[in-house]
Motif scaffolding. Sequence first.
Motif, mmCIF file in Angstrom:
data_model
loop_
_atom_site.group_PDB
_atom_site.id
_atom_site.type_symbol
_atom_site.label_atom_id
_atom_site.label_comp_id
_atom_site.label_asym_id
_atom_site.label_seq_id
_atom_site.Cartn_x
_atom_site.Cartn_y
_atom_site.Cartn_z
ATOM 1 N N THR A 19 -1.702 0.752 61.732
ATOM 2 C CA THR A 19 -0.734 0.079 60.873
ATOM 3 C C THR A 19 -0.628 -1.378 61.323
ATOM 4 N N PRO A 20 -0.622 -2.342 60.403
ATOM 5 C CA PRO A 20 -0.503 -3.757 60.807
ATOM 6 C C PRO A 20 0.788 -4.026 61.577
ATOM 7 N N LYS A 21 0.668 -4.850 62.632
ATOM 8 C CA LYS A 21 1.802 -5.197 63.477
ATOM 9 C C LYS A 21 1.462 -6.433 64.302
ATOM 10 N N HIS A 22 2.431 -6.952 65.103
ATOM 11 C CA HIS A 22 2.232 -8.165 65.901
ATOM 12 C C HIS A 22 1.736 -7.874 67.314
ATOM 13 N N TYR A 23 1.334 -6.677 67.567
ATOM 14 C CA TYR A 23 0.793 -6.293 68.859
ATOM 15 C C TYR A 23 -0.369 -5.339 68.605
ATOM 16 N N ILE A 24 -1.121 -5.023 69.649
ATOM 17 C CA ILE A 24 -2.317 -4.201 69.505
ATOM 18 C C ILE A 24 -2.086 -2.891 70.248
ATOM 19 N N LEU A 25 -2.255 -1.783 69.578
ATOM 20 C CA LEU A 25 -2.048 -0.478 70.193
ATOM 21 C C LEU A 25 -3.278 0.381 69.970
ATOM 22 N N LYS A 26 -3.673 1.072 71.023
ATOM 23 C CA LYS A 26 -4.821 1.968 70.946
ATOM 24 C C LYS A 26 -4.480 3.230 71.734
ATOM 25 N N THR A 27 -4.937 4.375 71.235
ATOM 26 C CA THR A 27 -4.651 5.666 71.842
ATOM 27 C C THR A 27 -5.828 6.114 72.696
ATOM 28 N N PHE A 28 -5.524 6.631 73.907
ATOM 29 C CA PHE A 28 -6.553 7.071 74.850
ATOM 30 C C PHE A 28 -6.174 8.417 75.446
ATOM 31 N N THR A 29 -7.190 9.101 75.965
ATOM 32 C CA THR A 29 -6.943 10.352 76.687
ATOM 33 C C THR A 29 -7.178 10.197 78.183
ATOM 34 N N THR A 30 -7.791 9.085 78.618
ATOM 35 C CA THR A 30 -7.984 8.865 80.049
ATOM 36 C C THR A 30 -7.466 7.487 80.453
ATOM 37 N N HIS A 59 7.435 6.193 62.805
ATOM 38 C CA HIS A 59 6.464 5.183 63.250
ATOM 39 C C HIS A 59 6.846 3.800 62.727
ATOM 40 N N LYS A 60 7.453 3.733 61.548
ATOM 41 C CA LYS A 60 7.883 2.443 60.992
ATOM 42 C C LYS A 60 8.993 1.818 61.826
ATOM 43 N N LYS A 61 9.914 2.641 62.323
ATOM 44 C CA LYS A 61 10.997 2.142 63.185
ATOM 45 C C LYS A 61 10.432 1.616 64.507
ATOM 46 N N ILE A 62 9.444 2.321 65.036
ATOM 47 C CA ILE A 62 8.829 1.897 66.297
ATOM 48 C C ILE A 62 8.118 0.564 66.114
ATOM 49 N N ILE A 63 7.350 0.438 65.052
ATOM 50 C CA ILE A 63 6.654 -0.826 64.769
ATOM 51 C C ILE A 63 7.669 -1.950 64.601
ATOM 52 N N ALA A 64 8.722 -1.705 63.830
ATOM 53 C CA ALA A 64 9.740 -2.734 63.598
ATOM 54 C C ALA A 64 10.430 -3.133 64.906
ATOM 55 N N TYR A 65 10.697 -2.166 65.759
ATOM 56 C CA TYR A 65 11.349 -2.466 67.034
ATOM 57 C C TYR A 65 10.520 -3.464 67.836
ATOM 58 N N PHE A 66 9.238 -3.186 67.996
ATOM 59 C CA PHE A 66 8.391 -4.077 68.794
ATOM 60 C C PHE A 66 8.105 -5.393 68.069
ATOM 61 N N LYS A 82 6.745 -12.032 82.897
ATOM 62 C CA LYS A 82 6.344 -13.020 81.885
ATOM 63 C C LYS A 82 4.827 -13.075 81.711
ATOM 64 N N ASP A 83 4.083 -12.799 82.804
ATOM 65 C CA ASP A 83 2.628 -12.932 82.738
ATOM 66 C C ASP A 83 1.915 -11.619 82.433
ATOM 67 N N VAL A 84 2.652 -10.611 81.955
ATOM 68 C CA VAL A 84 2.054 -9.302 81.692
ATOM 69 C C VAL A 84 0.948 -9.421 80.637
ATOM 70 N N ASN A 85 -0.187 -8.766 80.924
ATOM 71 C CA ASN A 85 -1.291 -8.713 79.956
ATOM 72 C C ASN A 85 -1.039 -7.650 78.895
ATOM 73 N N GLY A 86 -0.463 -6.553 79.326
ATOM 74 C CA GLY A 86 -0.245 -5.455 78.406
ATOM 75 C C GLY A 86 0.424 -4.284 79.099
ATOM 76 N N PHE A 109 6.560 -8.750 73.315
ATOM 77 C CA PHE A 109 5.468 -7.861 72.964
ATOM 78 C C PHE A 109 4.403 -8.450 72.042
ATOM 79 N N GLY A 110 4.669 -9.577 71.424
ATOM 80 C CA GLY A 110 3.744 -10.153 70.453
ATOM 81 C C GLY A 110 2.379 -10.447 71.059
ATOM 82 N N GLY A 111 1.344 -9.979 70.405
ATOM 83 C CA GLY A 111 -0.026 -10.222 70.841
ATOM 84 C C GLY A 111 -0.451 -9.424 72.059
ATOM 85 N N LYS A 112 0.415 -8.578 72.587
ATOM 86 C CA LYS A 112 0.099 -7.777 73.775
ATOM 87 C C LYS A 112 -0.636 -6.510 73.382
ATOM 88 N N LYS A 113 -1.361 -5.976 74.361
ATOM 89 C CA LYS A 113 -2.045 -4.703 74.176
ATOM 90 C C LYS A 113 -1.179 -3.571 74.710
#
Length: 128
Positions: free
Chosen positions: A103-114, A65-72, A44-48, A79-83
């Motif tokens: 793409t706009p959504k209710h959570y925040i996603l960022k791509t990284f290599t490390t 990608h639209k199905k993935i966004i809709a799922y979350f 319950k207390d997960v940051n992300g 998942f709302g508001g989570k990173k």
Amino acid sequence: MNEKYKYYYDPNTRILYRAHYGNISIEDIFESWNLAIKNNLIPKDVNGFILDYRDANLNVNLADHKKIIAYFDTREDQFGGKKFAVLVDTPKNTVVPFVIEHTPKHYILKTFTTEEAAIDWMLNNEYP
């Protein structure tokens, strides 16, 4: 442990790590999250979430990608508001997460290599 993914929760940072292995389909993604929700693997207390696809091959169509966004988005309680930090190391695995990132959504996603950069971003509350 499932052969395609495993979970690890760090109670100090409150980050849930999820590593993926082998060929991963959109069905695998949804099934694994459904099982995580059903089995209360998401604290319950997960940051992300840090989703590690460096040892995986994402077999997901760009249009999915639209199905993935809709799922979350339809699971805003978990998942709302989570990173979500997505770790990738190949151009093929980067495309879908990068499109979702912008793409706009209710959570925040960022791509990284490390992992270090992903953790730093995850723990930084000054920017989404």
